[in-house]
Every structure is written in C-alpha cells, then in structure tokens.
Write an enzyme that holds these catalytic residues in place. Structure first.
Site, PDB file in Angstrom:
ATOM      1  N   THR B  57      13.402  58.324  42.942  1.00  0.00           N
ATOM      2  CA  THR B  57      13.084  57.637  44.189  1.00  0.00           C
ATOM      3  C   THR B  57      13.417  58.566  45.342  1.00  0.00           C
ATOM      4  O   THR B  57      14.449  59.254  45.325  1.00  0.00           O
ATOM      5  CB  THR B  57      13.773  56.257  44.300  1.00  0.00           C
ATOM      6  OG1 THR B  57      13.370  55.651  45.542  1.00  0.00           O
ATOM      7  CG2 THR B  57      15.285  56.345  44.247  1.00  0.00           C
ATOM      8  N   GLU B  58      12.508  58.638  46.321  1.00  0.00           N
ATOM      9  CA  GLU B  58      12.586  59.640  47.383  1.00  0.00           C
ATOM     10  C   GLU B  58      13.894  59.574  48.164  1.00  0.00           C
ATOM     11  O   GLU B  58      14.335  60.575  48.725  1.00  0.00           O
ATOM     12  CB  GLU B  58      11.403  59.477  48.339  1.00  0.00           C
ATOM     13  CG  GLU B  58      11.462  58.188  49.172  1.00  0.00           C
ATOM     14  CD  GLU B  58      10.164  57.903  49.926  1.00  0.00           C
ATOM     15  OE1 GLU B  58       9.105  58.354  49.485  1.00  0.00           O
ATOM     16  OE2 GLU B  58      10.243  57.207  50.961  1.00  0.00           O
ATOM     17  N   ASN B  59      14.502  58.367  48.208  1.00  0.00           N
ATOM     18  CA  ASN B  59      15.731  58.221  48.966  1.00  0.00           C
ATOM     19  C   ASN B  59      16.969  58.664  48.190  1.00  0.00           C
ATOM     20  O   ASN B  59      18.072  58.200  48.458  1.00  0.00           O
ATOM     21  CB  ASN B  59      15.889  56.780  49.486  1.00  0.00           C
ATOM     22  CG  ASN B  59      15.709  55.727  48.411  1.00  0.00           C
ATOM     23  OD1 ASN B  59      14.814  55.833  47.578  1.00  0.00           O
ATOM     24  ND2 ASN B  59      16.538  54.710  48.426  1.00  0.00           N
TER      25      ASN B  59
END
Lengths: 230, 226, 226, 230
Positions: B57-59
């Site tokens: 997940t990009e975060n």
C-alpha cells in the site's frame, strides 16, 4: 539540541504569519491534530501548508483551512469525501492549490532535506501536471524536472521520542513524518511517549534527533481518530 | 483454455467479482502487487490464501492483510483508500519517500488500477474528468501507473451511457503514457503492447462483435478460437 | 580575552593538542559535529563529557563514542577512518544515503577537517596532491566540505618546507569552493567570510608577523589588541 | 519471492562474465566476504564492481581484484594502507577507475533504485571530479548533474533475514547495503541468521523482502574480520 516543551501551544509559539509549514499525515493517520489545533489557537495566518491531503472533517488541518489561515496548499489529494472546508475555500478562490503527484511530493521533500538541487522523475511526464515543465530523455525514458521542497516548520506526529529527540513511528502513521522532519528549518513533533535516552535501540531509530527541534508529549493523542471514507 | 475459462466465455458478460477473479488468477504466486482504490480492491478477495502474493500500500507498507473489523481496527493502520486494514506476518513499514521509490523504481510486479479510459497504445486516464468545475486530485495515481513492472487495468468496457472506454486515444487528461499492458473488462481481456491490441479471452461475445463496438481500435484475435 | 587565551597567546605556537582544545572550546554545547579523519579526531579528546556534543560519522551513525579498546572492539562498529569505536546512549544508525543526505542537507552544525591548503576566499584543498603518480581517493571529503553549517579547518599554517597553507588561491586540486569559515593553526585562528581574512587570535606571534609570512592574503586584525 | 540457498557458491551461481556487481561494505564492515570468495571461485570475469573502496588486505574484494576479475571499479576511496591489490592493477593499467565522491555514490545508487533519471548535487562542484559535467545554478547555489547507478547484481551482508527476505543490519555494517539492495536486478544477501516469518518486527525492517532475491545463512560470517588502519 532537541527542546522538550509542556504543551502544544508552547510548541508552536514560534510559528508566525506568512511562513511555510509541512504537516505530516496521510488522511488522519500520522496527522498531528493537537499541534494543528494549537496553531489554529495561535492565530498565525497567511500560511503555506504542505500535506498529502487538504483536511478531513472539521478537526486538524481541516479546521486550520476552515479558519482561513492557509493561503496556499501544496498537496497530492485535496478532494475527499470529507474535505468540505477545503472545497469551499477553493471554489471561493480563497486558497491557492499546487497539485503534485504523491511520489513526487514525497521525493521533493526528501530532496529538500538532502540538499539536492532537484531531480528528474518519470512520474507525470506527458500529463497536465507537467505542462510547461522541463523534460529530458535519459537512457530512453522520459522524465520531468522537479525542484526540492523545504519549509520553515514541520509538524509531525511520531510514536516515541527519547531524550535525544530520536523518534519511532507507529504502523502506516509513519508516512510523511520522516522526510518532512528533514526538510524544515524547525521540526516540531508530538509523541505519545517520551522515554529516557537509551530507551530506543539505536538500530530502530527512524528519525534521528538531529532532525528534531521541539518535542511535546501528548499521551492522549494516540491512536489516530476515526475518519470518514476515502 | 481451461474448463473454467470456457465456461466464463460461454456465460455472457462477467460480473465485477468475476472479473476480479480472472485478474487474481493471472497474478503469479509470490508477486508483489499494488491494488488501486475502488474496483481493483476486489481482487484481494480472490487471491488464494497460499498464493504468496504480497500486497503493497502506497502509504508505507508491504504485507497488508484484509480489511480490519471490530477490535482489529487501528486508525494508524490504513490502506491507500484510508480504510483500516490488518498486518500479515512478515510485513514491513517504511516512510512515504521509500514507498514511492519502491513503486517508481519498478520493484512491484503488478499494479491493478481502475480507469476512465485506456488507449490502444496503453495510455491511461484515471485521475481527472477534465471538467472545469472539478477539484483535481491526483494522489498516487501517476506514480502507480508507471511504477510497476506491469500495469493492469480493471474497468467496465463501456460507460453507463455506452461510450467505449478502450479508445484510439484518450480524451480525458492522462495519468501516464504507454503504461498499461492488460485491460480486464466484463466482455474481454485485452493484451496491449508493440502497438497491438490483442484479445486474449472474450466473455459472452466474440472478437468481431467487440470490434464493432470499439471504433478506431484495431483488435487482433488471440483467443485461439479464430 | 580570557586568561587562558592570554596565556596561550603569550606562550608561542601551540601544539596540535592545544589547537584541538581551542577548536573544542569553540563548539557550542549540543552541537552535531563531524570530525574528519586525521588531525581533527584529536578534538574529541577535548570535548567535556557534559558538552552534549553529538558526533556524526559518515558511515552511518550519530552518537559515536570514544575509540574502542579490548573487549569493546566490534568490527561492525567503526568510524570513517575504519577504527573501532563505541556507541553512546541515544545513538542512531542509518544507511549511507541517509548519512550523506544528513551532511549535504546542512543538518550538521560543524565539520572539522584537515587541509593541504585553504584560500582566502574559503576554498578547500584536502583530497589530492595533484601529483600524476598519485592514486586519487576522495571518500567523503567533498561532501563534508560543504555539508555542515560551518566548516572549520585544523592544520599547520606552513608545510614542513615552510610554504604557507593559507593562500590567495589553492594550487592543489579543490575539494570545495568557498566552504571554510574558520582556520585553526598553531599560530593563529582565522575567520573567513565576506571576502575577508580576520585574525581572531594569535599564539606567540602577532598580526604583522603573520602578514609577512602569508603573501597575497590580506589579514584584518580582529584580535582586539590592535 | 526470496529464495533461500544452502551455500555461497549456489548464491552467486547466476553471476556470469561481463556483468555489473554492487558490493556492500565500508572497508570490511558490511563487506560480504564469503559471497565474494564464492564469486572468485566461480571464475566470473570482466566484472564492473561498485563499492566504496577497492579492497582491503588479501580477502574479499581485494582477492577478486587480485585475481584479475574486475575490469572496472566505481568507488570513492580506492587508495588505502592495505589496498595493494588494487594499487598494483591500477598502476599496471589493468583496472579502470571511476572515482565518485562518497555521498554522490550513495545518492546515485539510491536514485537507481528509486527510478529517478538523475539529480543535481552541490558535492563536487568546481572540482576536478566535475570537469566536463553539466552544472546548474538553482536558488543561488551551484550544482553538478549526476546520473543514477544500477547493477545486474548486488552482494550484501546483513544481520538477520526472515522468511519473507526482510532484513536487519548490525551497527555501522549497515552502510551501503540498504541502497544497493534496491538498485540491482538481483540482490544476493548473506546473513548471520535466518528467523521464521514474523520473527522481525515490521517496524524495524530496514530492507523489505521485495528487494531481496537470494539469501544464504552463514552463522560464522559474523562479526566482520579485523582490518589494517585506514
């Protein structure tokens, strides 16, 4: 040297009108809500804010925008289901928006902290967000030139700090905190817990104390408040 | 063609969950994968527990688990859509610059994204309708589009008003150029590359009928049924 | 002028350890400091235990302690000169890109380096003699020279053959341009900036005699004794 | 997916002639000596090597250079008191040297792993090492353009790996390992210990397994061997 202060109002007391402020967080995870609320109370205005988003609901960054204190926001994802304060100010022409793809935003902040003059990124090439920008073909691939981002202040939420200002974070609340801490002239951090020096293993420090100017312990600030949808 | 594929092909247009299952089966065991917000998140429901697929997940996380419920909910542990999720054994957290360096550097095997339009040349439009009253928001879309080794798009083939979304060239503002390698829709799977649009599989239709609905896009029949 | 400074000034040229002590006393409490290999490492011996000065080593550490001896020696814990060192409470490890980002980004307060030559304009030459048979090796010298908020040089004022090392312009290959703000030598402390070379302090000599030995460098007397 | 192999020879078996190899370590700290020795035994030649140094004493990288396997080395600090193998090859014109300031070397490797096209750095501006290079003034400061570095293989020494290939390091032996692991098409890691998946706290992973292709456990390889002087 890292200074430890008693409350959020003291932590943000040095933030005056017209300065730039990086604010950590991805949505509400890692958003230093108590520091932002203190900033609202401080009355500082005409701020340039760097954040991934443009506020959620009615607290934290949303409240700061709602109070009309933000002149310009540099972010990747302002429009959300609960970004009504930003939406209203934007449609009224009362806030300037610089939209940056999220990875370029993170990399520009890192470059600011790392003393680089800029970099070529493939992200955004050939799109609206690269219009009028310098481009270059390197090794057969197309890139856009991006400048570093620095700020006068950073407001960051971490998990623990030791007496040297070394920081650890918690899960995906880490997000922008570590790079923003490097890119501001003065970094202000709220943590859930301050432990004695030696209480954080040197192998697991995420942000070394050299990047941390002011720490305030807010045991109640953990975990992040719930938020609406996406 | 497997028995299941033959069944799907005969049965008519797929549901979105069936499309998600087709995508999931195309993800090799052990891949590192980012599923974009919206439709692509359905793919996670169809990955076998022993697939060894690792979700990014990009975060700032690898090894993301399913959505969190009840006592599992921890608002410091969310996905790119800001929904609380869980952590699998062997997960790792990292900051945003490292997370996007991982994407931009081509380390993810597959990224699955939604789209407004995909062009025959693989251009992607999925971030902005271009309407003047729209507040633009790009997030990680442009990084995701070109970051992974392969970018799959999962979308309906036509808009609600019947306009094709696989087009000769995009009319919506672009997210990335020549970045999409496959398009999964309810009617067919398209393979893009080398200037060609090859139809790998159809669902309740055939290449001739598809071609009639996709003006300006020259389809190559790669179904093995031609 | 403190009593000690007056004593040093009267006593003649300083020893290298005395120069190191002068440098150490000029480092404010709580500073983040990188001490270059060679002569500057002596400064560590003169920092008070309660100074709160935090030492950085380019190979990925803040909070470096004194040289390791006996059982303390761990060859995974070394300084930039590859000598085993120790770890102080509150130390932190990081990788090389982060370590040099910290330097290049201007986060260190002070860097103390040795030098072959320093020019009146603050140019530094300390990495290469320029002799054609020399194997060049730069290491972190160029990063250190311009990374810190202030770069101090600690050197003898003259070579063994009597050539001045504070010069109108460097003849050795440069490490960095206009990066040195102070030069500590056995005969004087020089403050560089705004195109001036100010003499803050002399040791067993005076500004007039120094000027005679440093042709082409215009000295400004800032000793308070003029 | 990370593969776990039984010995260093199997780990390096895929390294053929003429490829580029990044090798971790600062001096001997973090130098994957056993993997390099296996590479010597493999017979691979005509290699381009990226390392901070150019070998110490007679083992590891020094042995590889001494055996005449290295065509070119990209490094920051080749000349040391115990770099006699490199010194001899260099003076004989048998090895090509690309000298890069240490911070630019680390940043070029990071840029390679991060998919950037290059960056502007202040380091080296106005010096011999920037001669003939593109320069630019940005915000009143002078910068030199540097290109990213990638390699076919990376050989890295870490401390622990879990079943997913997540890595931790030990003290200053961390150095170049984490960035090199990101910049190679195939990263081969020797660790002192492999622990089960779940045995490394997700908060303290330094190199996520996505960057790790092959792991070999070498309990005896820890700690680093002693070395001579500077």
């Amino acid at each position: 040297m890292t200074q430890f202060v008693a409350d959020p109002d003291e932590a943000v007391a040095g933030i005056g009108d017209g300065v730039s402020v990086m604010i950590g967080g991805f949505g509400t995870a890692g958003q230093p809500v108590e520091l932002i609320e203190a900033l609202v109370r401080s009355g500082a205005r005409d701020l340039t804010v760097v954040n991934n988003n443009a506020g959620n609901g009615d607290v934290g960054l949303a409240a700061l925008i709602g109070a009309g204190r933000v002149r310009k926001i540099i972010c990747s994802f302002p429009r959300q289901s609960d970004s009504h304060h930003f939406d209203a100010k934007y449609r009224a022409g009362e806030i300037e928006l610089e939209l940056v793809p999220q990875g370029n935003l993170a990399e520009r902040i890192r470059a600011g902290g790392a003393g680089l003059g800029g970099f070529f990124t493939p992200t955004g090439y050939g799109t609206l967000l690269a219009e009028g920008r310098e481009t270059r073909e390197i090794g057969g691939r197309h890139y856009v030139f991006e400048l570093p981002l620095t700020a006068d202040f950073a407001l960051v939420k971490a998990h623990r700090a030791d007496g040297m200002g070394n920081l650890t974070y918690r899960k995906t609340a880490r997000n922008f905190g570590p790079v923003m801490a490097t890119a501001a002239r003065h970094t202000i951090v709220q943590v859930a817990q301050v432990v004695p020096t030696g209480g954080i293993d040197p192998e697991v420090v995420v942000t070394p104390g050299i990047f941390v100017d002011t720490v305030v312990e807010l045991p109640s600030a953990q975990p992040a408040p719930e938020e609406d949808g996406q | 063609m497997t028995d299941e594929a033959a069944t799907l092909s005969a049965a008519g247009p797929l549901t979105r969950d069936e499309v998600a299952r087709v995508v999931a089966r195309d993800i090799p065991s052990g891949s590192y994968v980012n599923l974009g917000i919206g439709l692509p998140t359905k793919v996670a429901n169809h990955l076998e527990p022993d697939s060894g697929v690792v979700l990014h997940t990009e975060n700032g996380m690898l090894g993301m688990g399913p959505e969190a419920h009840g006592d599992e909910v921890d608002h410091d542990l969310i996905n790119a859509g800001k929904i609380p999720v869980t952590e699998l054994p062997g997960a790792a957290y990292f900051h945003h610059a490292d997370s996007f360096a991982m994407m931009r550097g081509g380390h993810l095997d597959i990224c699955v994204l939604g789209a407004y339009q995909v062009s025959a040349g693989g251009d992607l439009a999925n971030w902005h309708t271009g309407r003047p009253d729209d507040i633009p928001a790009v997030g990680g879309a442009m990084d995701l589009a070109l970051g992974a080794k392969q970018t799959f798009v999962m979308m309906d083939l036509f808009t609600r008003s019947g306009e094709p979304k696989l087009v000769p060239s995009c009319t919506y503002p672009l997210t990335g150029l020549a970045c999409v390698s496959r398009v999964y829709t309810e009617r067919a799977v398209f393979l893009l590359g080398d200037g060609q649009v090859r139809v790998r599989q159809t669902f309740g239709t055939n290449v001739a009928d598809l071609q009639a609905g996709l003006p300006g896009v020259e389809l190559v029949d790669a179904t093995g049924r031609a």
